[in-house]
Scaffold this motif. Sequence first.
Motif, mmCIF file in Angstrom:
data_model
loop_
_atom_site.group_PDB
_atom_site.id
_atom_site.type_symbol
_atom_site.label_atom_id
_atom_site.label_comp_id
_atom_site.label_asym_id
_atom_site.label_seq_id
_atom_site.Cartn_x
_atom_site.Cartn_y
_atom_site.Cartn_z
ATOM 1 N N LEU A 1 7.050 5.739 -5.583
ATOM 2 C CA LEU A 1 6.676 4.346 -5.316
ATOM 3 C C LEU A 1 7.680 3.660 -4.406
ATOM 4 N N ILE A 2 8.960 3.900 -4.633
ATOM 5 C CA ILE A 2 9.999 3.243 -3.818
ATOM 6 C C ILE A 2 9.906 3.713 -2.382
ATOM 7 N N LEU A 3 9.734 5.012 -2.181
ATOM 8 C CA LEU A 3 9.617 5.564 -0.819
ATOM 9 C C LEU A 3 8.413 4.971 -0.102
ATOM 10 N N THR A 4 7.311 4.844 -0.818
ATOM 11 C CA THR A 4 6.100 4.253 -0.224
ATOM 12 C C THR A 4 6.336 2.797 0.162
ATOM 13 N N ALA A 5 7.000 2.036 -0.720
ATOM 14 C CA ALA A 5 7.267 0.623 -0.440
ATOM 15 C C ALA A 5 8.163 0.464 0.776
ATOM 16 N N GLU A 6 9.178 1.311 0.891
ATOM 17 C CA GLU A 6 10.091 1.222 2.043
ATOM 18 C C GLU A 6 9.343 1.484 3.349
ATOM 19 N N ALA A 7 8.504 2.506 3.338
ATOM 20 C CA ALA A 7 7.742 2.828 4.551
ATOM 21 C C ALA A 7 6.739 1.720 4.872
ATOM 22 N N TRP A 8 6.110 1.185 3.860
ATOM 23 C CA TRP A 8 5.107 0.135 4.060
ATOM 24 C C TRP A 8 5.722 -1.123 4.673
ATOM 25 N N LEU A 9 6.868 -1.534 4.165
ATOM 26 C CA LEU A 9 7.536 -2.733 4.677
ATOM 27 C C LEU A 9 8.163 -2.475 6.050
ATOM 28 N N THR A 10 8.637 -1.264 6.275
ATOM 29 C CA THR A 10 9.195 -0.928 7.602
ATOM 30 C C THR A 10 8.122 -1.027 8.681
ATOM 31 N N HIS A 11 6.887 -0.685 8.330
ATOM 32 C CA HIS A 11 5.766 -0.753 9.279
ATOM 33 C C HIS A 11 5.029 -2.087 9.160
ATOM 34 N N ASP A 12 5.757 -3.138 8.781
ATOM 35 C CA ASP A 12 5.215 -4.493 8.735
ATOM 36 C C ASP A 12 3.944 -4.600 7.891
ATOM 37 N N ALA A 13 3.914 -3.860 6.759
ATOM 38 C CA ALA A 13 2.829 -3.907 5.782
ATOM 39 C C ALA A 13 1.511 -3.376 6.329
ATOM 40 N N HIS A 14 1.577 -2.430 7.280
ATOM 41 C CA HIS A 14 0.361 -1.783 7.797
ATOM 42 C C HIS A 14 0.116 -0.509 6.993
ATOM 43 N N THR A 15 -1.000 -0.481 6.285
ATOM 44 C CA THR A 15 -1.302 0.665 5.413
ATOM 45 C C THR A 15 -1.536 1.937 6.204
ATOM 46 N N GLU A 16 -2.241 1.831 7.340
ATOM 47 C CA GLU A 16 -2.571 3.022 8.121
ATOM 48 C C GLU A 16 -1.316 3.704 8.640
ATOM 49 N N ARG B 1 -2.502 2.598 -1.087
ATOM 50 C CA ARG B 1 -2.952 1.407 -1.795
ATOM 51 C C ARG B 1 -2.795 1.573 -3.311
ATOM 52 N N SER B 2 -3.046 2.786 -3.816
ATOM 53 C CA SER B 2 -2.894 3.040 -5.251
ATOM 54 C C SER B 2 -1.436 2.864 -5.683
ATOM 55 N N ARG B 3 -0.520 3.359 -4.857
ATOM 56 C CA ARG B 3 0.899 3.225 -5.191
ATOM 57 C C ARG B 3 1.352 1.764 -5.115
ATOM 58 N N LEU B 4 0.816 1.035 -4.166
ATOM 59 C CA LEU B 4 1.175 -0.385 -4.062
ATOM 60 C C LEU B 4 0.663 -1.165 -5.268
ATOM 61 N N ARG B 5 -0.527 -0.815 -5.763
ATOM 62 C CA ARG B 5 -1.042 -1.473 -6.966
ATOM 63 C C ARG B 5 -0.147 -1.160 -8.171
ATOM 64 N N ALA B 6 0.335 0.077 -8.242
ATOM 65 C CA ALA B 6 1.255 0.437 -9.329
ATOM 66 C C ALA B 6 2.555 -0.367 -9.224
ATOM 67 N N LEU B 7 3.018 -0.547 -7.985
ATOM 68 C CA LEU B 7 4.219 -1.365 -7.774
ATOM 69 C C LEU B 7 3.999 -2.799 -8.222
ATOM 70 N N GLU B 8 2.835 -3.320 -7.928
ATOM 71 C CA GLU B 8 2.536 -4.684 -8.352
ATOM 72 C C GLU B 8 2.625 -4.823 -9.873
ATOM 73 N N HIS B 9 2.094 -3.834 -10.578
ATOM 74 C CA HIS B 9 2.118 -3.869 -12.048
ATOM 75 C C HIS B 9 3.550 -3.768 -12.575
ATOM 76 N N LEU B 10 4.349 -2.874 -12.005
ATOM 77 C CA LEU B 10 5.695 -2.631 -12.514
ATOM 78 C C LEU B 10 6.679 -3.733 -12.152
ATOM 79 N N THR B 11 6.472 -4.375 -11.017
ATOM 80 C CA THR B 11 7.400 -5.433 -10.593
ATOM 81 C C THR B 11 6.899 -6.828 -10.923
ATOM 82 N N GLY C 1 19.387 -0.317 0.747
ATOM 83 C CA GLY C 1 19.817 -0.532 2.127
ATOM 84 C C GLY C 1 18.696 -0.478 3.136
ATOM 85 N N THR C 2 17.482 -0.150 2.711
ATOM 86 C CA THR C 2 16.318 -0.122 3.609
ATOM 87 C C THR C 2 15.153 -0.821 2.910
ATOM 88 N N PRO C 3 14.280 -1.473 3.674
ATOM 89 C CA PRO C 3 14.333 -1.711 5.125
ATOM 90 C C PRO C 3 15.501 -2.634 5.512
#
Length: 633
Positions: free
Chosen positions: A558-573, A587-597, A619-621
């Motif tokens: 989940l953390i790796l996915t969040a870092e990549a998602w925010l680095t790409h300005d929240a573009h899922t593709e 999108r599934s991992r982001l929903r899990a992040l929403e629940h956990l955070t 230290g990233t993004p």
Amino acid sequence: MPTLGSLSTDHPEARLVFLIPGGNKPYHDVPVTGLVVLPLARLLEGRPLQPVPAGSIVVLTGTPGRFYSRDLAAVDRLLRHMSAHDAAALVITISHDSRLALPHAVRDLADELAIVLMASTAPAYPWRGVHETIQQGRVAAAERTASQMTALVRQLPAQLADHQAMQRIVDWLATSLRAQVMVSEPERVHAASPASAAEYLAPLVIRQTFTGTAPTSPARHSQLVPLGAVRGRDPVLAVARDTPFASHEMQMLRHAAKLLGLVDQAQREYGRVADATQAARAAVAELLFQSKVATARRIIDGLTPGLLDPETARVFVLESEPADNDRVRRRCERLTASKALVVPDPSTDYRTLIIHPVQPDGDTSDALSEELIGLVRELGPSVCLGGSGVYSMGLLADALQEAIGALALARHLPDSVALSAQETKLIDLLPQPEAYAWACCLLRPLMRAEADWEQLRDTLPVALAYSHSEAARRLGLHRNTVTRHLGKASELLHMDLAALTTRTALALALEVVTRRQQPVPDRVCATPPSLLSLLAAPEVAAWAASLLRPAEQDRRPLILTAEAWLTHDAHTELTARTLGVSQATVRSRLRALEHLTGRDLTSPCGMRDLLYALHLVNGTPVVAPGTRVSCAA
């Protein structure tokens, strides 16, 4: 109560003397309950004698100086009658110029029957008045004893857990008797009054207990009264003072010793029961943290039926000084009553764990949270409180970790309370004066243009959070108007507002300025702090670690996915392409992040909190500094 000795003192006109060979000291303290006058002539008539009240004195009047055989037979019968009724003494009256010739047979019989022999040289003395005085003294003594016993009983505890009850009784005895008082056993002193009493009485107890000898100081009068038969222990009540103890005081000491013994036994029994109950509760908590919910419920139902019936719960962690831990835990137990499980943390000696079962669709322990917050305020700055969100009973180990993380955050907060990092707002953690100075510096170009500022202050937060079309719809403006406002802000600030990190910093600055939590300063400093220095505050770092901890413990990346998602300005593709997974997986991992955070990642605040938390922990993004080169007015 009057005694044979006090009668001689209180009625000197009666000229009472003891006829006891070898001195009269042992008989001075014999209590007297009344007085009966009996003429010798009536005794010689041979009539049946009337019963004599126990403890009474019989005054034999009209006696000659010398007793003849008939007189001696009558006195013999009287002495035996008095002994059968537990009379105290026989007073023989003679004229002041006569000499009493009492045969040895009479003296020996009186000694055998434990009847004290006395003489009076005042044959016409009003003995009825003496009887009335004795009765008045008895009534006064009874009232005094009743009052003392009532006062003694009032010292008894209302609850068995009252550990001050024994000390209160000892203090009362010391005041009532004007004496030094101590309750002790061979291993320790339970209570002493005054505090210095133990220094004198402890050696006395040891000496008299183990050697059986009297105290060394003849000026002191002491008493050692056992508290009762206790297996393997010898608790005693020790009392010492400079004057002798009267009979009613000795009676009070014996009653006090019985009550102290009952208090001691009751508190020990309560302690054993409380220890067993606490051990059972600790075992239940351990089972819950091991996800053995069914076993925990079976055990707790014998102590607090229905406590663990709900399927969800919150966990609170209360931290205090080790010396105060027992006191804090007792306060928590009284506060939560049967609503929660309060146990010591087995891993440390300075934390208390509180497991509060709640219904998932009802009250999420807000009432208990407020009560715990009030307790922290009352106990002072040495106490901190951390809390978790609502978890399933099978996931309380995760709830505990979240509460411990929130506790780390609470140590850095002014009120020492953090009820879950998910419920804590980042903007509340920033140092307010410094944050306001930073925000004013960043927004200075917009604030200078007053006409533009009034407009941009209201539209920019929405325009930065959503697409141009969605922002226009929410603001009730044309899409081109939104685009123009963004272009104007970008031009004035010399910032690229297409970058997520830049938009996030600008939105945070706008929120800080528009909240107006601090008064607007007359002059903003030329060199305010940077955004990175604001985020480096200890409380923010603790908040970030606590916020991400549940996601870090998840087996999914989940953390790796969040870092990549925010680095790409929240573009899922772009994120899916970088990670080599499908967009649905992202999108599934982001929903899990929403629940956990506990953050809505479709909102600017949710993305901002996740962005800054990831930057602080990993230290990233990389976060845009959010500070202009020059902030001079």
